[in-house]
Design an enzyme around this catalytic site. Structure first.
Site, PDB file in Angstrom:
ATOM      1  N   ARG A  57      25.185  82.361   2.588  1.00  0.00           N
ATOM      2  CA  ARG A  57      25.282  81.049   3.250  1.00  0.00           C
ATOM      3  C   ARG A  57      26.616  80.399   2.609  1.00  0.00           C
ATOM      4  O   ARG A  57      26.719  81.277   1.339  1.00  0.00           O
ATOM      5  CB  ARG A  57      23.950  80.429   2.669  1.00  0.00           C
ATOM      6  CG  ARG A  57      22.651  80.715   3.522  1.00  0.00           C
ATOM      7  CD  ARG A  57      21.618  80.335   3.116  1.00  0.00           C
ATOM      8  NE  ARG A  57      20.790  80.430   3.234  1.00  0.00           N
ATOM      9  CZ  ARG A  57      19.325  81.386   2.971  1.00  0.00           C
ATOM     10  NH1 ARG A  57      19.450  81.847   1.903  1.00  0.00           N
ATOM     11  NH2 ARG A  57      18.663  81.551   4.380  1.00  0.00           N
ATOM     12  N   LYS A  81      18.768  81.046  -1.694  1.00  0.00           N
ATOM     13  CA  LYS A  81      17.583  79.253  -1.676  1.00  0.00           C
ATOM     14  C   LYS A  81      16.263  80.026  -2.556  1.00  0.00           C
ATOM     15  O   LYS A  81      15.886  81.438  -2.335  1.00  0.00           O
ATOM     16  CB  LYS A  81      17.172  79.153  -0.799  1.00  0.00           C
ATOM     17  CG  LYS A  81      18.160  78.234   0.767  1.00  0.00           C
ATOM     18  CD  LYS A  81      17.733  77.675   2.014  1.00  0.00           C
ATOM     19  CE  LYS A  81      18.814  77.213   2.920  1.00  0.00           C
ATOM     20  NZ  LYS A  81      18.147  76.718   4.153  1.00  0.00           N
ATOM     21  N   HIS A 151      28.305  78.262   8.219  1.00  0.00           N
ATOM     22  CA  HIS A 151      27.289  78.573   9.001  1.00  0.00           C
ATOM     23  C   HIS A 151      26.912  79.108  10.222  1.00  0.00           C
ATOM     24  O   HIS A 151      26.549  80.230  10.316  1.00  0.00           O
ATOM     25  CB  HIS A 151      26.037  77.328   8.910  1.00  0.00           C
ATOM     26  CG  HIS A 151      24.711  78.379   8.059  1.00  0.00           C
ATOM     27  ND1 HIS A 151      24.901  78.625   6.992  1.00  0.00           N
ATOM     28  CD2 HIS A 151      23.613  78.020   8.949  1.00  0.00           C
ATOM     29  CE1 HIS A 151      23.178  79.035   6.690  1.00  0.00           C
ATOM     30  NE2 HIS A 151      22.557  78.576   8.056  1.00  0.00           N
ATOM     31  N   ARG A 154      27.325  83.054   9.789  1.00  0.00           N
ATOM     32  CA  ARG A 154      25.842  83.547   9.428  1.00  0.00           C
ATOM     33  C   ARG A 154      25.539  84.282  10.756  1.00  0.00           C
ATOM     34  O   ARG A 154      24.225  85.151  11.071  1.00  0.00           O
ATOM     35  CB  ARG A 154      25.725  82.522   8.338  1.00  0.00           C
ATOM     36  CG  ARG A 154      23.759  82.940   7.537  1.00  0.00           C
ATOM     37  CD  ARG A 154      23.902  82.120   7.059  1.00  0.00           C
ATOM     38  NE  ARG A 154      21.981  82.357   6.622  1.00  0.00           N
ATOM     39  CZ  ARG A 154      21.321  83.020   5.992  1.00  0.00           C
ATOM     40  NH1 ARG A 154      21.795  83.993   5.535  1.00  0.00           N
ATOM     41  NH2 ARG A 154      19.988  83.002   5.622  1.00  0.00           N
ATOM     42  N   HIS A 177      15.042  85.279   3.785  1.00  0.00           N
ATOM     43  CA  HIS A 177      14.767  84.535   4.633  1.00  0.00           C
ATOM     44  C   HIS A 177      13.138  84.059   4.094  1.00  0.00           C
ATOM     45  O   HIS A 177      12.852  85.311   3.041  1.00  0.00           O
ATOM     46  CB  HIS A 177      14.735  84.743   5.604  1.00  0.00           C
ATOM     47  CG  HIS A 177      15.359  83.638   6.831  1.00  0.00           C
ATOM     48  ND1 HIS A 177      15.878  84.466   8.211  1.00  0.00           N
ATOM     49  CD2 HIS A 177      16.796  83.141   6.618  1.00  0.00           C
ATOM     50  CE1 HIS A 177      17.146  84.191   8.490  1.00  0.00           C
ATOM     51  NE2 HIS A 177      17.422  82.985   7.967  1.00  0.00           N
ATOM     52  N   TYR A 186      16.792  84.431  15.982  1.00  0.00           N
ATOM     53  CA  TYR A 186      17.599  85.138  16.363  1.00  0.00           C
ATOM     54  C   TYR A 186      17.505  86.558  17.376  1.00  0.00           C
ATOM     55  O   TYR A 186      18.621  87.109  17.634  1.00  0.00           O
ATOM     56  CB  TYR A 186      18.536  85.823  15.275  1.00  0.00           C
ATOM     57  CG  TYR A 186      19.270  84.821  13.828  1.00  0.00           C
ATOM     58  CD1 TYR A 186      18.437  84.913  13.013  1.00  0.00           C
ATOM     59  CD2 TYR A 186      20.209  84.835  13.705  1.00  0.00           C
ATOM     60  CE1 TYR A 186      18.885  83.647  11.473  1.00  0.00           C
ATOM     61  CE2 TYR A 186      21.024  83.849  12.829  1.00  0.00           C
ATOM     62  CZ  TYR A 186      20.134  83.638  12.280  1.00  0.00           C
ATOM     63  OH  TYR A 186      20.705  82.339  10.924  1.00  0.00           O
TER      64      TYR A 186
END
Length: 845
Positions: A57, A81, A151, A154, A177, A186
């Protein structure tokens, strides 16, 4: 009045509309390639590569530190994150781009962030999110790719993973994730993956022994190549079927290769053993080599070299610079593994660097520095058996070139004879002093053909008179009396020795006598006063510039070592003697003697700290014993030099507010402290390694307080024996000193102690403007020395005394500021800060 701005919950309706969940937007292959091609700086290419090929990211890229990227192991440590940490494999091409960015483009900065601002007032600071958006906004504009947001790269990476059939759990780990449902989005993006078939049949076929076909296979494997590349390859191999014939072409022909031909040469160098010549390698920047080095046969050798350089303490920037400038070029041109490189290879490369400098006029000192670093690394790897030679003395024939030939031959023969019995530094000093006499003879009597023709009245006495006004060429000042004496002694020894040896060039009679040597002033030992000694030690201990050199200076002060003895200490210099504690073994010094010095716990801790700081490596030859030795002070694969120690001492003295200090003054300070502590003369001689008591007495001087105390004790004893009552010391009434005013308002140098105060006379002379001159006499060296001592502690019962002392110190600081005595005011402010600490300590109990 502002109640209408308060947030209110939305009205809930029985009719709920599901918000659409949009799929990630990925770029097509052509869009991604076009966007990547638009980036021009290595930094921007590395950022885009980390997003496209590692799936990072924007925030993850911007918060990367240099230490997070393991180029050798090809891993990236990422904090994503929710502060979740993950390790992502690093693509080979991206690793090469990052390495080139660190080597050639990243600004010098103490910032730990990997990606820094390259231009403008914020150069060297970390790249911000706004800056990153600006970069991508610009490239979207010039490429016309509207979807080219950070992004989106990515998303393109995630889509590529899905098309490759990567397991969903692996994709989740790579993308960072928290929930696998996010990763599953995806899966809906992956169309049927069709490989391009536009390459010619020769390129699509299996690799063959033909270099042309091998190059086309290489282009296909790396995902590069187009018609200009294929055309350039056909033209190159049609002209040079044996690429080594291309290497024999003139440098101008080899450098004429265009952008489509240079990849061919890079491929042949890295994968087919082409040796293009040092002249070509020195003209080519190796940024393209670094990108493709990881998959080449040279990678193992370069990685081993870089690992060894790191063990020797070289910084990342120095390792990258040295690795790109020397070992990579050596491996390419030598055509042998790292373990088979020789000293001749280094010498050949050094010669090529000098030839390039002569040919182009470009400075090559940075190459010489890198060659020296590489030489040391190869030595510690056990590949080369010798360390790089330090710049030694110039040969005698060159140093005495300006002396007349018959005189020069005699002097050179004498110096060569002295080499058999004297230390190299001693012989070098003799050469310098005899050169001065030889130049003087060449000036006043150029027809002189032999030392045997010297005449006292025509040559010696004029030389003695010349020395009085002789100028030191280094500083432009008249030489000191000590330098005059050394020149006369050198000349006397020269004439005396050749006469005693029976040389035919010897004079017929004695030409220099005892009174010709100027008398030296008997100077007191240059020890450091107690306050200066404490300030210097604090600077070296608490704020070192060069940590290893600072520890060396502290050890020299603690044990009274000469600087040569200090730097010759070996790793096993500490000896434990049963029932007698720890001792420091000091090797052969100035007088060719060894000795032992006692150690306490504080010095042992200091030596442990030195061992932590030193860099480990292969044993190095000892300058005196001629055997391999592990020295205590080693840095970057070599011994710590006297220049580094002196530079650290100059820095510390400057920061401590002291004048110029030499390292030998620390030895004087050690000896002076021992003398005033009552150490016997015999013990002092043993600790200092002196052969005579007279020499030891020159190093230690009794403090004035010690002399005064002994004098008063002897005087009291004399008066008692004479039955004369001893009288107290006469004091001037305080009212006569202060004029009846408060002592704090007098124009004197004032110090407030816990039990009283001290008054000293200010400077004599006129005022300058409205401000009084700074006090020449200054405050007493021992004023408030107890309060500043780290061993001083206050009790709660002392709080009233400390508080009163602080009030008076504040008044004295204001008084000094009003008189323009800035240094005095700062001294009182330091006392106030120390009193505040003591008061807090006492209150805490």
């Amino acid at each position: 009045m502002l109640a209408h701005t308060a947030r209110r919950p939305k009205n809930r309706s029985s009719l709920r509309l599901r918000e659409p969940r949009r799929l990630p937007t990925a770029l097509s292959q052509s869009q991604a390639a076009e966007l990547l091609a638009s980036f021009r700086t290595w930094r921007d290419r590395a950022i885009a590569g980390l997003m496209l090929y590692c799936g990072l990211r924007s925030t993850e890229v911007l918060t990367l530190n240099v230490a997070d990227v393991d180029i050798g192991g090809r891993w990236v440590s990422v904090i994503g994150k929710g502060d979740r940490q993950r390790r992502v494999p690093l693509d080979t091409d991206v690793a090469s781009v990052i390495q080139v960015y660190l080597l050639a483009e990243r600004p010098e900065s103490s910032e730990q962030r990997l990606f820094l601002v390259a231009k403008g007032p914020n150069r060297g600071g970390g790249l911000t999110a706004a800056g990153l958006r600006t970069i991508f906004r610009y490239h979207r504009g010039i490429t016309g790719i509207v979807a080219g947001h950070p992004h989106a790269l990515r998303h393109t990476f995630g889509t590529a993973l899905t098309e490759a059939g990567v397991d969903l759990a692996v994709m989740q780990a790579l993308l960072g994730h928290a929930h696998v449902d996010t990763t599953a989005r995806y899966v809906h993006l992956a169309p049927a993956h069709v490989k391009p078939s536009s390459m010619p049949h020769a390129a699509a076929s299996a690799p063959s022994n033909n270099l042309h076909a091998a190059y086309l296979d290489y282009l296909q494997q790396t995902g590069r190549g187009n018609r200009p590349y294929w055309h350039a390859a056909r033209v190159f191999f049609d002209r040079w079927s044996d690429p080594q014939r291309w290497a024999a072409e003139p440098l101008e022909v080899r450098l004429a290769a265009d952008a489509h031909t240079r990849p061919i040469i890079t491929f042949l160098i890295l994968h087919q053993g082409l040796r293009p010549g040092y002249d070509y390698l020195l003209e080519r920047k190796l940024s393209t080599f670094w990108r493709e080095l990881a998959d080449s046969p040279l990678a193992a050798g370069v990685e081993r070299f870089m690992a060894a350089a790191e063990e020797l303490g070289f910084s990342m920037r120095v390792r990258l610079a040295t690795g790109s400038q020397v070992p990579a070029r050596l491996l390419i041109q030598a055509g042998r593994p790292l373990e088979q490189l020789t000293l001749a290879d280094l010498e050949e490369f050094t010669t090529a660097c000098a030839a390039r400098s002569t040919r182009t006029g470009k400075d090559h000192r940075h190459y010489l520095s890198a060659i020296s670093n590489a030489h040391r690394v190869l030595f510690h790897l056990g590949i080369i058996d010798t360390l790089p030679k330090m710049s030694g003395p110039v040969p005698f024939a060159e140093r005495l070139a300006e002396v007349s030939e018959p005189i020069r031959a005699t002097m050179i023969a004498y110096l060569e004879r002295k080499r058999a019995t004297c230390q190299p530094k001693t012989v070098s000093a003799l050469a310098t002093r005899l050169k001065h006499f030889g130049l003087f003879l060449a000036h006043i009597d150029p027809e002189l053909t032999s030392i045997a023709e010297l005449d006292r009245q025509r040559h010696i006495e004029p030389y003695l008179a010349f020395l009085v006004d002789a100028v030191n060429p280094k500083n432009g000042e008249i030489i000191t009396v000590a330098d005059r004496s050394r020149r006369v002694i050198a000349l006397t020894g020269f004439l005396t020795d050749i006469t005693e040896w029976g040389w035919e060039q010897a004079p017929a009679r004695k030409l220099i006598f005892r009174d010709d040597n100027p008398k030296l002033p008997q100077m007191l030992p240059r020890y450091l006063p107690v306050d200066a000694d404490r300030r210097l030690t604090e600077e070296l201990r608490d704020r070192p510039g060069n940590a290893l050199a600072a520890c060396a200076l502290r050890l020299q002060r603690a044990c009274g070592l000469r600087i040569g003895e200090l730097l010759d200490l070996e790793l096993d210099c500490v000896h434990q003697v049963p029932e007698h504690g720890s001792w420091l073994k000091i090797g052969l010094g100035k007088l060719e003697t060894e000795r032992m010095a006692p150690l306490d716990e504080e010095i042992l801790d200091l030596i442990d700290r030195i061992i932590q700081l030193r860099t480990h490596g292969r044993p190095m030859p000892h300058p005196r014993y001629r055997r391999p030795a592990q020295f205590l002070f080693t840095h970057h694969g070599r011994r710590l030099g006297q220049g580094a120690v002196r530079a650290e001492l100059d820095r510390a003295a400057r920061q401590a507010g002291l004048g110029h200090i030499t390292s030998h003054q620390l030895r004087h300070t050690y000896a002076t402290a021992l003398v005033n502590a009552g150490v016997s003369l015999q013990a002092l001689m043993a600790l200092l390694g002196h052969a005579s008591a007279e020499m030891s007495l020159r190093y230690g001087r009794l403090f004035d307080t010690t002399v005064r105390a002994e004098h008063e004790r002897a005087l009291d004893l004399t008066k008692q024996q004479a039955r004369t009552p001893a009288r107290g010391r006469a004091h001037l009434p305080l009212a006569d000193i202060t004029g009846g005013k408060d002592w704090k308002d007098t124009p004197l140098i004032k110090s407030r102690m816990a039990g009283g105060f001290c008054l000293r006379a200010p400077a004599q002379g006129a005022c300058s403007g409205r401000l009084l001159r700074a006090p020449a006499q200054g405050a007493c060296t021992y004023a408030n020395i107890c309060e500043h001592c780290p061993s001083f502690h206050a009790e709660p019962s002392s709080l009233p005394v400390l508080a009163a002392q602080r009030v008076d110190a504040e008044a004295l600081a204001h008084d000094a500021e009003n008189r323009g005595w800035i240094a005095e005011a700062e001294r009182h402010r330091r006392l106030i800060a120390r009193l505040d600490h003591l008061i807090s300590e006492a209150q805490a109990g």
